[in-house]
Scaffold this motif. Sequence first.
Motif, PDB file in Angstrom:
ATOM      1  N   ASN A 468      -2.877 -10.118  -0.797  1.00  9.78           N
ATOM      2  CA  ASN A 468      -2.914  -9.090   0.227  1.00  9.78           C
ATOM      3  C   ASN A 468      -2.521  -7.771  -0.091  1.00  9.78           C
ATOM      4  O   ASN A 468      -3.363  -6.956   0.351  1.00  9.78           O
ATOM      5  CB  ASN A 468      -1.915  -9.527   1.109  1.00  9.78           C
ATOM      6  CG  ASN A 468      -1.985  -8.773   2.618  1.00  9.78           C
ATOM      7  OD1 ASN A 468      -1.614  -7.518   2.478  1.00  9.78           O
ATOM      8  ND2 ASN A 468      -2.795  -9.236   3.687  1.00  9.78           N
ATOM      9  N   LEU A 469      -1.481  -7.437  -0.990  1.00  6.34           N
ATOM     10  CA  LEU A 469      -1.265  -6.059  -1.383  1.00  6.34           C
ATOM     11  C   LEU A 469      -2.283  -5.395  -2.203  1.00  6.34           C
ATOM     12  O   LEU A 469      -2.845  -4.382  -2.096  1.00  6.34           O
ATOM     13  CB  LEU A 469       0.102  -5.999  -2.053  1.00  6.34           C
ATOM     14  CG  LEU A 469       1.215  -6.527  -1.283  1.00  6.34           C
ATOM     15  CD1 LEU A 469       2.398  -6.270  -1.959  1.00  6.34           C
ATOM     16  CD2 LEU A 469       1.320  -5.440   0.071  1.00  6.34           C
ATOM     17  N   MET A 470      -3.008  -6.334  -3.251  1.00  2.00           N
ATOM     18  CA  MET A 470      -4.033  -5.943  -4.043  1.00  2.00           C
ATOM     19  C   MET A 470      -5.268  -5.600  -3.165  1.00  2.00           C
ATOM     20  O   MET A 470      -6.125  -4.816  -3.457  1.00  2.00           O
ATOM     21  CB  MET A 470      -4.242  -6.966  -5.283  1.00  2.00           C
ATOM     22  CG  MET A 470      -2.939  -6.858  -6.371  1.00  2.00           C
ATOM     23  SD  MET A 470      -3.469  -7.838  -7.757  1.00  2.00           S
ATOM     24  CE  MET A 470      -4.626  -6.723  -8.577  1.00  2.00           C
ATOM     25  N   GLY A 471      -5.541  -6.499  -2.416  1.00  2.00           N
ATOM     26  CA  GLY A 471      -6.776  -6.374  -1.808  1.00  2.00           C
ATOM     27  C   GLY A 471      -6.891  -5.143  -0.826  1.00  2.00           C
ATOM     28  O   GLY A 471      -7.763  -4.520  -0.813  1.00  2.00           O
ATOM     29  N   ASN A 472      -5.687  -4.942  -0.100  1.00  2.00           N
ATOM     30  CA  ASN A 472      -5.464  -3.520   0.662  1.00  2.00           C
ATOM     31  C   ASN A 472      -5.859  -2.358  -0.325  1.00  2.00           C
ATOM     32  O   ASN A 472      -6.470  -1.421  -0.133  1.00  2.00           O
ATOM     33  CB  ASN A 472      -4.255  -3.398   1.551  1.00  2.00           C
ATOM     34  CG  ASN A 472      -4.154  -4.206   2.504  1.00  2.00           C
ATOM     35  OD1 ASN A 472      -5.163  -4.856   3.078  1.00  2.00           O
ATOM     36  ND2 ASN A 472      -2.917  -4.640   2.945  1.00  2.00           N
ATOM     37  N   ALA A 473      -5.141  -2.441  -1.545  1.00  2.00           N
ATOM     38  CA  ALA A 473      -5.236  -1.360  -2.488  1.00  2.00           C
ATOM     39  C   ALA A 473      -6.709  -1.303  -2.755  1.00  2.00           C
ATOM     40  O   ALA A 473      -7.560  -0.092  -3.065  1.00  2.00           O
ATOM     41  CB  ALA A 473      -4.322  -1.578  -3.651  1.00  2.00           C
ATOM     42  N   ILE A 474      -7.493  -2.436  -3.135  1.00  2.00           N
ATOM     43  CA  ILE A 474      -8.910  -2.100  -3.380  1.00  2.00           C
ATOM     44  C   ILE A 474      -9.823  -1.874  -2.434  1.00  2.00           C
ATOM     45  O   ILE A 474     -10.577  -0.913  -2.479  1.00  2.00           O
ATOM     46  CB  ILE A 474      -9.379  -3.561  -4.320  1.00  2.00           C
ATOM     47  CG1 ILE A 474      -8.575  -4.214  -5.487  1.00  2.00           C
ATOM     48  CG2 ILE A 474     -10.983  -3.307  -4.468  1.00  2.00           C
ATOM     49  CD1 ILE A 474      -8.744  -5.249  -5.774  1.00  2.00           C
ATOM     50  N   ILE A 495       7.722  -6.085  -8.292  1.00  7.42           N
ATOM     51  CA  ILE A 495       6.286  -6.094  -8.503  1.00  7.42           C
ATOM     52  C   ILE A 495       5.603  -4.868  -7.753  1.00  7.42           C
ATOM     53  O   ILE A 495       5.398  -4.961  -6.151  1.00  7.42           O
ATOM     54  CB  ILE A 495       5.626  -7.473  -8.061  1.00  7.42           C
ATOM     55  CG1 ILE A 495       6.355  -8.557  -8.711  1.00  7.42           C
ATOM     56  CG2 ILE A 495       4.299  -7.398  -8.511  1.00  7.42           C
ATOM     57  CD1 ILE A 495       6.062  -9.896  -8.304  1.00  7.42           C
ATOM     58  N   ASP A 496       5.342  -3.863  -8.301  1.00  6.64           N
ATOM     59  CA  ASP A 496       4.665  -2.612  -7.882  1.00  6.64           C
ATOM     60  C   ASP A 496       3.029  -2.751  -7.958  1.00  6.64           C
ATOM     61  O   ASP A 496       2.612  -3.259  -9.017  1.00  6.64           O
ATOM     62  CB  ASP A 496       5.027  -1.512  -8.675  1.00  6.64           C
ATOM     63  CG  ASP A 496       6.626  -1.389  -8.567  1.00  6.64           C
ATOM     64  OD1 ASP A 496       7.251  -1.597  -7.515  1.00  6.64           O
ATOM     65  OD2 ASP A 496       7.118  -0.420  -9.526  1.00  6.64           O
ATOM     66  N   VAL A 497       2.464  -2.705  -6.509  1.00 10.37           N
ATOM     67  CA  VAL A 497       0.982  -2.472  -6.399  1.00 10.37           C
ATOM     68  C   VAL A 497       0.719  -0.987  -6.174  1.00 10.37           C
ATOM     69  O   VAL A 497       1.073  -0.590  -5.166  1.00 10.37           O
ATOM     70  CB  VAL A 497       0.594  -3.673  -5.405  1.00 10.37           C
ATOM     71  CG1 VAL A 497      -0.939  -3.371  -5.396  1.00 10.37           C
ATOM     72  CG2 VAL A 497       0.950  -5.110  -5.882  1.00 10.37           C
ATOM     73  N   GLY A 555      -3.735  11.588  -0.226  1.00  7.42           N
ATOM     74  CA  GLY A 555      -4.578  12.242  -1.327  1.00  7.42           C
ATOM     75  C   GLY A 555      -4.286  12.094  -2.528  1.00  7.42           C
ATOM     76  O   GLY A 555      -4.885  12.194  -3.551  1.00  7.42           O
ATOM     77  N   VAL A 556      -2.986  11.360  -2.768  1.00  2.03           N
ATOM     78  CA  VAL A 556      -2.597  10.735  -4.210  1.00  2.03           C
ATOM     79  C   VAL A 556      -2.720   9.458  -4.209  1.00  2.03           C
ATOM     80  O   VAL A 556      -3.123   8.811  -5.140  1.00  2.03           O
ATOM     81  CB  VAL A 556      -1.201  11.120  -4.302  1.00  2.03           C
ATOM     82  CG1 VAL A 556      -0.945  10.667  -5.595  1.00  2.03           C
ATOM     83  CG2 VAL A 556      -1.275  12.513  -4.378  1.00  2.03           C
ATOM     84  N   GLY A 557      -2.032   8.450  -3.199  1.00  5.84           N
ATOM     85  CA  GLY A 557      -2.111   7.001  -3.236  1.00  5.84           C
ATOM     86  C   GLY A 557      -0.963   6.575  -2.567  1.00  5.84           C
ATOM     87  O   GLY A 557      -0.191   7.184  -2.190  1.00  5.84           O
ATOM     88  N   SER A 558      -1.026   5.150  -2.744  1.00  9.65           N
ATOM     89  CA  SER A 558       0.223   4.542  -2.316  1.00  9.65           C
ATOM     90  C   SER A 558       0.980   3.513  -3.328  1.00  9.65           C
ATOM     91  O   SER A 558       0.051   3.071  -4.229  1.00  9.65           O
ATOM     92  CB  SER A 558      -0.195   3.554  -1.206  1.00  9.65           C
ATOM     93  OG  SER A 558      -0.766   4.488  -0.120  1.00  9.65           O
ATOM     94  N   VAL A 559       2.076   3.103  -3.219  1.00  4.40           N
ATOM     95  CA  VAL A 559       2.832   2.168  -3.784  1.00  4.40           C
ATOM     96  C   VAL A 559       3.582   1.026  -2.899  1.00  4.40           C
ATOM     97  O   VAL A 559       4.233   1.523  -2.345  1.00  4.40           O
ATOM     98  CB  VAL A 559       3.841   2.608  -4.893  1.00  4.40           C
ATOM     99  CG1 VAL A 559       4.540   1.478  -5.743  1.00  4.40           C
ATOM    100  CG2 VAL A 559       3.048   3.539  -5.694  1.00  4.40           C
ATOM    101  N   PHE A 560       3.099  -0.117  -3.012  1.00  2.00           N
ATOM    102  CA  PHE A 560       3.809  -1.257  -2.453  1.00  2.00           C
ATOM    103  C   PHE A 560       4.595  -2.133  -3.307  1.00  2.00           C
ATOM    104  O   PHE A 560       4.039  -2.422  -4.466  1.00  2.00           O
ATOM    105  CB  PHE A 560       3.016  -2.326  -1.667  1.00  2.00           C
ATOM    106  CG  PHE A 560       2.098  -1.517  -0.348  1.00  2.00           C
ATOM    107  CD1 PHE A 560       2.695  -1.920   0.867  1.00  2.00           C
ATOM    108  CD2 PHE A 560       1.172  -0.721  -0.626  1.00  2.00           C
ATOM    109  CE1 PHE A 560       2.221  -1.255   2.165  1.00  2.00           C
ATOM    110  CE2 PHE A 560       0.602  -0.150   0.519  1.00  2.00           C
ATOM    111  CZ  PHE A 560       1.178  -0.455   1.984  1.00  2.00           C
ATOM    112  N   THR A 561       5.671  -2.268  -2.972  1.00  2.00           N
ATOM    113  CA  THR A 561       6.820  -3.137  -4.043  1.00  2.00           C
ATOM    114  C   THR A 561       7.212  -4.115  -3.430  1.00  2.00           C
ATOM    115  O   THR A 561       7.992  -4.041  -2.367  1.00  2.00           O
ATOM    116  CB  THR A 561       7.954  -2.096  -4.337  1.00  2.00           C
ATOM    117  OG1 THR A 561       7.437  -0.708  -5.078  1.00  2.00           O
ATOM    118  CG2 THR A 561       8.792  -2.736  -5.396  1.00  2.00           C
TER     119      THR A 561
END
Length: 576
Positions: A468-474, A495-497, A555-561
């Motif tokens: 789910n986290l990687m899918g959202n990131a992509i 685990i950081d995505v 504008g830079v991005g997100s990190v979900f841990t």
Amino acid sequence: MPTNQNKLSLQIASALFIVFGAGLLSLILVGANAIRLGDATALAREERFASRNLAEAIAAIPQQQQSATVWDDAVENVAARDEKWMNENLGGWMQDYFGHHENYVLNSRGDALFASVSGKIRAPEAFSKRADFIVPLVARLQDVMAKASLGQDNPYEALAEVAVVAPLKFDDQVAIVSVVPIISDSGNIRQLPGTEYLHVAVRYIDGPLAQEIGLPVELEGIAFKAASPTEELAGVPLKGPSGEVLSWLVWNPERPAADLFAKILPMLLAVGLTGGIFLLLIVRRLLRVSRELEAREQQALIDIQALKQARREAEAADRAKVNFMSIVSHELRTPLTVILGYARLGKNLSQMPPAKRLDVILQQQDIDAELVKGNVDELLQSATTGMEKISRSGEHLLFLVNQLLDYAKMETGRLEVDPEICDVKEVLDPVIDQMKILTEQKGLELEAEIPSCLMVADVTRTRQIIINLMGNAIKFTDSGKVSVAVTVSKEKVHIDVRDTGSGIENHELERIFEAFHQADLSSSRSAAGTGLGLSVARELARLEDGSIDVSSEVGVGSVFTLSLPRETSQSLKEAA
């Protein structure tokens, strides 16, 4: 600041007090016999002072004892049977400084170890003359000490204030008898509860004691008498442990204009008492009504605010549900359209161009095998492409349905996990391989830094969270890269995505975990989804005794841990 109701109550209460005061003053002014009030007040005051001073004189005796009995030296010297020390501190000294006529030191069984009478050392057997009278007080003290010591190994602080004192009538004398324990003042000397030594002080009821009681208030002719006071004298009783009168403290009271006062006293008392009670009832009623009104007003304001908040929350929930239905209908309609479209093509496969060309070739007399093979391959390729799109659409539909089912389980409390000790690398490697296809399709770079380490997690559910986290990131990254990194702390595996997408506004960071919520709610949004993924993912993490945190910069991005428990000896026991 007082409310209007309080102001009104205070005004009415003030007016009533003024009226009552004026009426009472009038009664005093017209009462020619009011002088009796002064006489009675004087007499009552003398009795109060006498009773109080008598009680204080009785209560002072254990305090005087405790000046020498709450002391490490006392415990040690009594245990050593140092008769000289006991006489200097617990015997003759008590006689000289406090006027105690008899002093005894007893062991925990009530046997005398030391005796001092009139400041002189006596044989311990001298206590036997008083034993029958004092033993009940000793028993009472030991009972009090037992209760005070209950549950404590070294209750020296509690026992330092314990004492039993009471007037007693001996065969030849009325005296005040006080029994206190001999206790360590520092607690450094350990005394088992029930083994403490006891000190008994006896002070006779005599003239010097009466003078000590009467001197502060200048009571004339004060003395202790066996008989109750006559009409010319005032007195207070000295009562024994059972309430029996042992003696009387009597004196000559001041009685100015006693006869005149006796005639008007009942009337004044009746009027004053009735008026006071009536006024008190009115004021109490007013104040109670005022407080009730104020409380109701405050509660009404609170209820109004609560209703407004509930209404806002209900409206927000309704909007979320409407948006959710719009999103779900869009998400379900797209794959269903693909499935139905290719199903119709499969149903009419003979009408497809490759099939028609193949039919024309087969009707010719001279059949070119290579041409037939090429058209068959093209026809099969078209069918295969349709089946692949049907399969992908079906998988997407299954994913959506599973999300809805997980959310339904979460809402009913039936969402469950089965944690076990597993290697984070073995959990994540299949997910990385699966998601690599999606990053390649979007032209994104996928980085993974996953060291091998043990954690406690449900393998299937953890993979669901990471997917789910990687899918959202992509999904929300158009260019750049998506990375997965694993770090280890003392108790957790993190685990950081990370992505290089558009980022999330600060005010949206917590709301993105709410069910049905998405930062972009338009039906024409570029990124698909039901808005349930992060809500279900956070609940799964919580059930695994973990958490999901997010940080983002627009504008830079997100990190979900995702943080999950690291394998420890305790976790091994729980997993077992």
